[in-house]
Design a protein around this motif. Sequence first.
Motif, short mmCIF file in Angstrom:
data_model
loop_
_atom_site.label_atom_id
_atom_site.label_comp_id
_atom_site.label_asym_id
_atom_site.label_seq_id
_atom_site.Cartn_x
_atom_site.Cartn_y
_atom_site.Cartn_z
N ALA A 56 0.88 -1.18 -0.08
CA ALA A 56 0.00 -0.03 0.10
C ALA A 56 0.73 1.39 -0.02
CB ALA A 56 -0.84 -0.05 1.12
N GLY A 57 0.52 2.20 -1.09
CA GLY A 57 1.37 3.41 -0.86
C GLY A 57 0.63 4.69 -0.61
N ARG A 58 -0.84 4.68 -0.68
CA ARG A 58 -1.38 5.82 -0.35
C ARG A 58 -3.07 5.36 -0.18
NH1 ARG A 58 -4.45 9.69 -2.83
NH2 ARG A 58 -4.08 8.92 -5.03
N VAL A 59 -3.59 5.98 0.81
CA VAL A 59 -4.92 5.58 1.30
C VAL A 59 -5.76 6.82 1.07
CG1 VAL A 59 -6.69 4.75 3.01
CG2 VAL A 59 -4.29 3.61 2.92
N ASP A 60 -6.71 6.99 0.27
CA ASP A 60 -7.59 7.95 -0.06
C ASP A 60 -8.99 7.74 0.69
OD1 ASP A 60 -9.14 9.99 -1.26
OD2 ASP A 60 -8.41 9.96 -3.21
N LEU A 61 -9.13 8.32 2.10
CA LEU A 61 -10.25 8.19 2.71
C LEU A 61 -11.81 8.46 2.09
CD1 LEU A 61 -8.76 8.90 6.12
CD2 LEU A 61 -8.91 6.52 5.07
N ASP A 62 -11.31 9.81 1.41
CA ASP A 62 -12.61 10.40 0.61
C ASP A 62 -13.12 9.54 -0.26
OD1 ASP A 62 -12.50 12.54 2.44
OD2 ASP A 62 -11.13 13.71 1.28
N ALA A 63 -12.18 9.06 -1.10
CA ALA A 63 -12.57 8.26 -2.42
C ALA A 63 -12.93 6.70 -2.03
CB ALA A 63 -11.58 8.29 -3.47
N ARG A 64 -12.23 6.42 -0.74
CA ARG A 64 -12.38 4.89 -0.39
C ARG A 64 -11.84 4.23 -1.17
NH1 ARG A 64 -18.16 3.63 2.67
NH2 ARG A 64 -18.46 5.76 4.01
N THR A 65 -10.58 4.27 -1.46
CA THR A 65 -9.58 3.71 -2.48
C THR A 65 -8.06 3.49 -1.67
OG1 THR A 65 -10.66 4.66 -4.21
CG2 THR A 65 -8.62 3.76 -4.44
N VAL A 66 -7.63 2.10 -1.67
CA VAL A 66 -6.16 2.05 -1.42
C VAL A 66 -5.33 1.96 -2.79
CG1 VAL A 66 -4.73 0.64 -0.33
CG2 VAL A 66 -6.88 0.87 0.64
N HIS A 67 -4.43 2.69 -2.98
CA HIS A 67 -3.52 2.59 -4.01
C HIS A 67 -1.99 1.80 -3.55
CE1 HIS A 67 -5.26 5.74 -6.43
NE2 HIS A 67 -5.60 6.31 -5.13
N TYR A 68 -1.81 0.91 -4.57
CA TYR A 68 -0.67 0.03 -4.08
C TYR A 68 0.20 -0.24 -5.31
CZ TYR A 68 -3.38 -3.47 -6.96
OH TYR A 68 -4.18 -4.08 -7.89
N THR A 69 1.48 -0.79 -4.94
CA THR A 69 2.40 -1.01 -5.98
C THR A 69 2.70 -2.61 -5.92
OG1 THR A 69 3.55 0.88 -5.76
CG2 THR A 69 4.87 -0.84 -6.93
N ASP A 70 2.58 -3.35 -7.10
CA ASP A 70 2.58 -4.99 -7.14
C ASP A 70 4.14 -5.29 -7.18
OD1 ASP A 70 3.88 -4.96 -9.67
OD2 ASP A 70 1.73 -5.07 -10.50
N PRO A 71 4.54 -6.55 -6.83
CA PRO A 71 5.78 -6.96 -6.71
C PRO A 71 6.71 -6.58 -7.91
CG PRO A 71 4.33 -8.88 -5.92
CD PRO A 71 3.66 -7.64 -6.60
N GLU A 72 6.14 -6.51 -9.14
CA GLU A 72 6.92 -6.18 -10.47
C GLU A 72 6.79 -4.63 -10.92
OE1 GLU A 72 5.67 -8.71 -13.28
OE2 GLU A 72 6.62 -10.37 -12.41
N GLY B 191 -11.08 -0.46 -4.25
CA GLY B 191 -11.91 0.27 -3.64
C GLY B 191 -12.49 -0.54 -2.18
N TYR B 192 -13.41 0.04 -1.50
CA TYR B 192 -13.67 -0.51 -0.29
C TYR B 192 -14.81 0.15 0.05
CZ TYR B 192 -11.32 3.07 2.41
OH TYR B 192 -11.05 4.41 3.06
N ASP B 193 -15.71 -0.65 1.11
CA ASP B 193 -16.76 -0.11 1.90
C ASP B 193 -16.35 -0.31 3.19
OD1 ASP B 193 -19.00 0.05 -0.15
OD2 ASP B 193 -18.60 -2.12 -0.49
N ARG B 194 -15.38 -0.95 3.51
CA ARG B 194 -14.93 -0.97 4.88
C ARG B 194 -13.28 -1.21 4.93
NH1 ARG B 194 -19.36 0.35 5.76
NH2 ARG B 194 -20.72 0.20 7.22
N LEU B 195 -12.48 -0.53 5.69
CA LEU B 195 -11.19 -0.86 5.61
C LEU B 195 -10.32 -1.27 6.80
CD1 LEU B 195 -8.38 -0.36 3.91
CD2 LEU B 195 -8.47 2.08 4.80
N VAL B 196 -9.78 -2.34 6.85
CA VAL B 196 -9.00 -2.68 8.19
C VAL B 196 -7.62 -2.29 7.85
CG1 VAL B 196 -8.26 -4.31 9.70
CG2 VAL B 196 -10.64 -4.26 8.73
N LEU B 197 -6.79 -1.37 8.59
CA LEU B 197 -5.49 -0.90 8.45
C LEU B 197 -4.61 -1.98 9.62
CD1 LEU B 197 -5.51 2.77 8.02
CD2 LEU B 197 -4.89 1.03 6.14
#
Length: 546
Positions: A78-94, A101-107
Amino acid sequence: MSRPRVVIVGAGFAGYRAARTLARVTRGRARITLLNPTDYFLYLPLLPQVAAGALEARRVTVSLAGTLPGVRLLLGEAGRVDLDARTVHYTDPEGGTGAVGYDRLVLAVGSVNKLLPIPGVAEHAHGFRGLPEALYLRDHVTRQVELAAATGDPAVRAARRTFVVVGAGYTGTEVAAQMQLLTDGLARRHLPGGTRPRWMLLDVAPRVLPEMDERLSRTADRVLRARGVDVRMGTSVKEATRDGVLLTDGEFVASRTLVWCVGVRPDPLVEAVGQPLERGRLIVDPYLQVPGRPEVFACGDAAAVPDLEHPGAFTPMTAQHAWRQGRVAGENVAAALGLGRRRRAYRHRDLGFAVDLGGVHAAANPLGVPLSGLPAGLVTRGYHLAALPAGRVRVAADWLLDAVLPRQGVQLGLVRSWAVPLDTASPELPRVPDAGGPAPAPADTAPGATRATSPARSAPDGGPAGNRTGGEPAKNQPGGEPARNQPGGEPARNQPGGEPAKNQPSAPGPTGPRPAAAEAQADPAPGTQTETEAEAEAEAEAEGDA
């Protein structure tokens, strides 16, 4: 009707337990996605035994896909969590980027190595928070004993067979105890005249394992000293160099190995979320929800959870709390979606600790009953087998073989020094060269050189990195937590009757979440091949064979 989307970030003790609980309670009525850099859950309490050669590396890993039916595994950081847009941005292994996107998020991202602004430590030390670091430490220690046997210089031999561990908490104590047994075995085969390697365990605390019962501390201290470990309380490192460490009492210890186990700090991603923090941890209510963000939950080392047993305090960063909080988080997320029972607050009761000191020695106090020696060893190993989510038979088989067969003292060379820097936000992943660029030099501690750190985790949309190497300032800098080598270093993680040691996303262990020795060389004698040259030559031969 579409199923609600739940995203869990981190598969340490808290994240793994949350995913398992949520899948069991919802029974397919929710889309559960687990975002994690690796495809396994790391059972961090047994990591010192991996470094010492008592267990194979895969024994302390648990397949996420194989043990979490109904949970979708998404490999990435995970690189950034956009709480307003309910989205988690990430970078894959390559290196690819994506968003979920989410309706519920567990950090539940856990913790990373705790850094202090001590000159030279970031360049010459390694932590102990993930498998790559454990594998590196085993190879490095084996190599130092072999090189000590090969040199004719008494000063160089003494430096190579001297190993320094900073932090006498749970991880540091176990690392010193387990690795001392390994090096004694190596010395009998390699070092002439019965010369024994020297292990030092340092901490500013007044006693070993200060966070535990004093009787357990005395047991651990007695076992370590009986094995020849130089235990120095009230002492730490003032400066680290390529040739050794300068202690706070003014003594300089020549050494090529510095293992950093002074504790952990929350993953830098937590700070990037932009919500109120308590010493780097995300503040939550007793139900593990972020105030003002009812769709966001946090648990484990990432969360500052109110301690209802001690009003006004927060639960410490231990695996016992992470494991139990993960279950409560899973149940409360299901309740918030209308798919489970009513939510409940997190409460706890400590049921004891256990520390494996190698061989038949251990220190434990299950249900408050202090044990030592063989009874403590049986309780400790029985606890680990009960706490492991999978792979118990293989672990027991490795223990049995280790009891009757000598350990293999060989270097595999799977992890190089530059791949496991101390200052990294991802100790569970070895650092890799930039795509298209040359690999880092084998030895990263040449005069004037500094160890490269893992690349920053930049947001896919080009925004600032949310979870980056070195993103969090050292704890004793202005505005941060006061600097100190906290008594005992890392908090106790392995506690019978409650939860396994901390993952970190601990982790040690470890802070897994996401840390041991420098490969600095002394000037070689004329005509002597240096370790750097030997490694480069070995790599060249390997490339030729390929």
